[in-house]
Write a protein that holds these residues in place. Structure first.
Motif, short mmCIF file in Angstrom:
data_model
loop_
_atom_site.label_atom_id
_atom_site.label_comp_id
_atom_site.label_asym_id
_atom_site.label_seq_id
_atom_site.Cartn_x
_atom_site.Cartn_y
_atom_site.Cartn_z
N ILE A 11 65.50 35.91 -53.86
CA ILE A 11 65.20 34.53 -53.48
C ILE A 11 63.73 34.47 -53.09
CG2 ILE A 11 67.54 33.77 -52.98
CD1 ILE A 11 67.07 34.40 -50.03
N ASP A 12 63.01 33.52 -53.66
CA ASP A 12 61.55 33.47 -53.52
C ASP A 12 61.16 32.90 -52.16
OD1 ASP A 12 61.26 34.35 -56.20
OD2 ASP A 12 61.60 32.31 -56.91
N TYR A 13 60.05 33.39 -51.65
CA TYR A 13 59.51 32.79 -50.43
C TYR A 13 59.10 31.36 -50.77
CZ TYR A 13 59.33 37.42 -48.29
OH TYR A 13 59.66 38.64 -47.77
N VAL A 228 63.87 38.27 -41.03
CA VAL A 228 64.01 37.57 -42.31
C VAL A 228 64.71 38.35 -43.40
CG1 VAL A 228 62.34 35.70 -42.53
CG2 VAL A 228 61.55 38.05 -42.72
N TRP A 229 64.50 39.66 -43.47
CA TRP A 229 65.12 40.40 -44.57
C TRP A 229 66.64 40.52 -44.40
CZ3 TRP A 229 64.35 41.54 -49.41
CH2 TRP A 229 63.05 41.45 -49.91
N PHE A 230 67.09 40.69 -43.13
CA PHE A 230 68.54 40.73 -42.91
C PHE A 230 69.13 39.39 -43.32
CE2 PHE A 230 72.60 40.82 -40.91
CZ PHE A 230 72.93 42.15 -40.70
N ALA A 232 67.79 37.16 -45.44
CA ALA A 232 67.66 36.88 -46.88
C ALA A 232 68.69 37.65 -47.71
CB ALA A 232 66.25 37.23 -47.33
N LEU A 233 68.89 38.92 -47.38
CA LEU A 233 69.82 39.73 -48.20
C LEU A 233 71.24 39.15 -48.15
CD1 LEU A 233 68.40 43.23 -47.25
CD2 LEU A 233 68.57 42.34 -49.60
N VAL A 234 71.58 38.58 -47.00
CA VAL A 234 72.94 38.06 -46.84
C VAL A 234 73.22 36.88 -47.80
CG1 VAL A 234 74.49 36.90 -45.18
CG2 VAL A 234 73.28 38.97 -44.51
N ILE A 273 65.89 42.22 -59.40
CA ILE A 273 64.78 42.16 -58.42
C ILE A 273 63.53 42.82 -58.99
CG2 ILE A 273 66.25 42.21 -56.35
CD1 ILE A 273 65.28 45.29 -56.20
N GLY A 274 62.40 42.58 -58.33
CA GLY A 274 61.14 43.22 -58.73
C GLY A 274 60.96 44.56 -58.03
N LYS A 275 60.03 45.34 -58.56
CA LYS A 275 59.86 46.73 -58.10
C LYS A 275 59.40 46.86 -56.66
CE LYS A 275 55.09 47.14 -59.63
NZ LYS A 275 54.08 47.90 -60.35
N VAL A 302 65.94 46.60 -61.75
CA VAL A 302 64.57 46.43 -61.24
C VAL A 302 63.60 46.17 -62.39
CG1 VAL A 302 62.77 47.49 -59.85
CG2 VAL A 302 65.19 48.11 -59.45
N HIS A 303 62.91 45.04 -62.32
CA HIS A 303 61.91 44.76 -63.35
C HIS A 303 60.51 45.09 -62.83
CE1 HIS A 303 60.44 41.12 -61.33
NE2 HIS A 303 61.70 40.81 -61.09
N GLY A 304 59.58 45.21 -63.75
CA GLY A 304 58.20 45.51 -63.39
C GLY A 304 57.44 44.25 -63.04
#
Ligand code: MSP
Length: 518
Positions: A11-13, A228-230, A232-234, A273-275, A302-304
């Protein structure tokens, strides 16, 4: 009830505008979602926005807005962007949604009750920009911190920590025995290397509300908000929970139930997700899920990263691609085609305007566009647009491309699938050059042969629409419309040779990719 194929993106900022990197990731996920639908599976595709945290709070303040008003305004742009890319997402999460906040709090309660969260005083370094705690290990050889961390302050405060320390070995074992969990392989090896060579430190999952108010309050201490990461991941489980996923609701013993739309989604099939955010997804997220008693996602794909003209994409240096401007000038499918064909999922890519134009001209205008346009125009001119009797000279080529595409789509090999499809485009264009229908048309004795050639070409164009559907949905629909077909080419089974009936009247041919002076 059948479990749906469940695919998510990062999810984008919300602060800032969407760029090429964001667009690329969402397009990959969309193609995989469409691929599984075309293969006959039920799919749920989730994307959305990460809206909490210091950066958003500060950006809102700078504009004299409340964080919520600021997010609401930008979220509208991001949602419009998802539409512009013709993403087939089934939901769009915003981490400020009440349905998401509720599950973040339920998750924290679950982990807290399981004894995996404790309170402790932290004293050390903190990067406000990255909202992260730093240690001496993060210093560079000259003793300074990477400028990417922005201003680093010394700080002492009480916070809540999530126990990661005891979790290392089972995760290593899990990743070793499930090779497809992190893909591609070199990313998996990086994660294993990280886990084997470092001791995991417990993760600080709170921020004092007095210092940072823009977040989800901890259910067990209202003086703190969630890191924020906890939060966002949820999102990957909060939205399934909102749709009534029983696995998640049972694990969280939450009362949120929506009996009308109970669907089975968890575990996710793929997190795209990105690398740069692998550690959060392949280390923290599995440990969070285990603490909640939930199964792990099946794959983290994982994409580059994209660069432009060999340099980092950066707003400050002006080295950017505005996807919306490219799409407005060249069309959405030209944009989707370039990013998917140019860059396989894994390595880094480099956008050049010259490369984009070259692919547009060679593969889209002169390749696919020319094939469809001349095939349908000849059918119109020589047979009044009426499909002749069936013939199967290109059936084997079509079957080969279809089988390859089917197998490659199952493995998310999007770039290779496009190569295979273009093998068919090239073959069919050669067939025109070899059979010369324009010459056959001049000789009445060749009428039957001309019928055969025209059937083969028209039917190949139809199958191409079916094969292209996940990648270039607009183009696939246009081909079907030009063929006078009223259904949507969204099921791969329709690629079977010979489905186009003789006697059928096609529609009006029109260029799919107008040639441009480059
Ligand atoms: N909000 C977090 C993700 C939370 S997921 C629970 C975040 N957001 S982001 O906006 O910075 O990045 C979103 C995605 O875009 C990430 O997967 C990131 O890797 C990807 N990209 C950002 N820039 C990119 C490129 N230049 N190229 C390709 N992808 C890039 O991280």
């Amino acid at each position: 009830m059948n479990k749906r194929f469940y695919i998510t993106t990062a999810i984008d900022y919300v602060n800032g505008q969407p760029h090429l990197g964001h667009a690329y990731e969402k397009i990959i996920a969309d193609v995989i979602a469409r691929s599984h639908r075309t293969l006959g599976q039920e799919v749920f595709f989730l994307t959305g926005l990460d809206e909490h945290g210091q950066k958003v709070q500060q950006a809102a303040q700078a504009e004299g807005k409340s964080p919520q008003a600021y997010c609401d305004q930008l979220a509208a742009d991001w949602q419009a962007f998802a539409k512009k890319l013709e993403l087939t997402n089934d939901d769009f999460v915003r981490t400020t949604d009440p349905r998401h906040k509720e599950i973040v709090q339920a998750s924290l309660t679950r982990v807290f009750n399981a004894g995996q969260i404790y309170k402790q005083t932290y004293s050390g370094f903190y990067s406000t920009k990255e909202e992260t705690f730093l240690t001496d290990k993060d210093r560079r050889p000259d003793g300074t911190f990477d400028p990417a961390y922005g201003e680093v302050i010394e700080l002492q405060e009480e916070n809540y920590f999530f126990k990661l320390g005891e979790q290392q070995q089972w995760l290593i074992d899990y990743i070793e025995s499930n090779p497809s969990f992190v893909q591609p392989d070199h990313r998996r090896n990086e994660v294993l290397g990280f886990l084997k060579n470092n001791t995991l430190e417990d993760l600080c999952i709170s921020r004092p509300a007095a210092r940072l108010g823009w977040g989800i309050p901890l259910p067990f201490d209202k003086d703190y908000v969630t890191y924020v990461w906890f939060d966002a991941l949820v999102n990957y489980i909060s939205i399934p929970a909102a749709h009534g996923d029983a696995t998640i609701l049972d694990a969280l013993k939450s009362e949120v139930r929506n009996p009308k739309s109970e669907i089975e989604l968890w575990p996710a099939d793929i997190h795209v997700i990105g690398k740069d955010i692998v550690k959060f997804h392949a280390v923290y997220w599995p440990i969070m899920l285990k603490a909640m008693g939930l199964p792990l996602p099946k794959q983290i794909l994982v994409h580059g990263w994209w660069q432009k003209d060999g340099a980092k994409i950066s707003k400050s240096t002006g080295n950017i691609i505005d996807p919306i401007a490219v799409i407005n000038e060249w069309g959405l499918d030209a944009f989707r085609f370039y990013v998917l064909r140019e860059l396989d999922i894994g390595p880094d890519g480099n956008w050049t305007d010259a490369g984009f134009k070259a692919r547009y001209q060679a593969e889209l205008a002169n390749g696919l566009g020319n094939l469809v346009n001349r095939s349908l125009s000849m059918l119109k001119r020589y047979r009044q647009g009426i499909v002749p009797a069936k013939h199967d000279e290109l059936a084997a080529d079509v079957a080969k491309a279809t089988d390859e595409t089917r197998a490659l789509l199952k493995q998310n090999q999007l770039q290779s699938a496009l190569q295979s499809i273009w093998g068919l485009v090239t073959r069919a264009n050669q067939y025109v050059d070899q059979t010369k229908p324009f010459s056959l048309a001049k000789d009445p004795a060749q009428a039957k042969r001309l019928d055969e050639v025209l059937y083969n070409l028209t039917e190949t164009c139809r199958v191409l629409a079916v094969l292209l559907w996940p990648f270039l949905p607009g183009t696939a629909s246009k081909i079907y419309a030009q063929l006078g077909l009223t259904d949507v080419p969204d099921k791969l089974d329709a690629a079977t040779w010979g489905r186009l009936p003789s006697g059928h009247a096609i529609g009006e041919p029109a260029p799919l990719f107008p040639r441009k002076d480059i």
